[in-house]
Design a protein around this motif. Structure first.
Motif, short mmCIF file in Angstrom:
data_model
loop_
_atom_site.label_atom_id
_atom_site.label_comp_id
_atom_site.label_asym_id
_atom_site.label_seq_id
_atom_site.Cartn_x
_atom_site.Cartn_y
_atom_site.Cartn_z
N LEU A 65 0.78 -1.56 0.16
CA LEU A 65 -0.12 -0.01 0.04
C LEU A 65 0.61 1.44 -0.10
O LEU A 65 1.76 1.56 0.94
N TYR A 89 -1.51 -1.61 -3.76
CA TYR A 89 -2.41 0.34 -3.22
C TYR A 89 -2.00 1.31 -3.43
O TYR A 89 -1.07 1.29 -2.94
N ILE A 123 -7.54 4.74 5.60
CA ILE A 123 -7.60 3.76 4.72
C ILE A 123 -8.58 3.00 4.13
O ILE A 123 -9.15 2.16 5.03
N LEU A 125 -9.37 -0.07 3.31
CA LEU A 125 -9.04 -1.31 3.17
C LEU A 125 -9.30 -1.88 4.50
O LEU A 125 -9.36 -1.42 6.02
N ALA A 130 -2.30 -5.21 3.90
CA ALA A 130 -1.08 -5.23 3.46
C ALA A 130 0.13 -5.77 4.25
O ALA A 130 0.33 -5.98 5.05
N LEU A 133 3.41 -1.38 3.70
CA LEU A 133 2.99 0.04 3.34
C LEU A 133 4.56 1.59 3.19
O LEU A 133 5.52 1.31 3.65
#
Length: 186
Positions: A65, A89, A123, A125, A130, A133
């Motif tokens: 991410l 992402y 965020i 998600l 993830a 990050l």
């Protein structure tokens, strides 16, 4: 907080629209952090202050991410490193940055990237989404850094990594500057 977000959004919209489509623009703080080859291969602008992708030591198959993904330079580099079995992402609040990133990704045919519009303080998600990050000079733009870090650790898997390149101050910010939306956007 909304005044600060709007000022930051305006500043970065103006910054990306001033770069010609397909043009590579590297901010003064980013010069030297990417190789000429990386800048050419991405074809993307960067307004960051470092190279969190290199520091994150990404592996094939990881889910990444990018907080404040901008025009997509770090997204592209991350997508290539994690390969087709991985996924990246990119989260950004600025429509102009999101649109430029989409064009850059489409031009390169990268299909392992999902662009998300939203805020790094919220965020979009699931928990544990993830493995890694990354963030390149974006957290400093948030007026609620505690919320950013809480969200970051919420979406990280257990044992995940968080690799940040950002600006840090060694002394408190004067209250007058904290209240100035213009000061938040550089």
């Amino acid at each position: 907080m909304d005044d600060i977000r709007e000022k930051v959004r305006q500043a970065y919209t103006e910054a990306i629209t001033s770069v010609s489509s397909g043009g590579v623009d590297i901010s003064d703080m980013t010069v030297g952090n990417y190789s000429d080859e990386e800048a050419r291969e991405t074809g993307a602008a960067s307004f960051g202050c470092g190279d969190p992708v290199r520091a994150a030591l990404l592996k094939e198959g990881e889910r990444v991410l990018d907080l404040g993904s901008g025009a997509g330079m770090d997204l592209i580099l991350a997508a290539k490193r994690v390969g087709p079995g991985g996924h990246v992402y990119g989260l950004d609040m600025t429509k102009a940055m999101h649109d430029r990133a989409r064009r850059n990704l489409d031009k390169l045919g990268l299909r392992n990237v999902t662009l998300l519009r939203g805020y790094i303080e919220d965020i979009p998600l699931h928990d544990g989404s993830a493995d890694v990050l990354i963030s390149n000079c974006v957290i400093n733009l948030s007026p609620d850094k505690d919320k950013v870090f809480a969200e970051a650790f919420r979406v990280l898997t257990s044992g995940g990594r968080f690799c940040v390149s950002d600006v840090v101050l060694n002394k408190p910010v004067p209250e007058k500057l904290k209240q100035s939306p213009a000061a938040w956007s550089g």
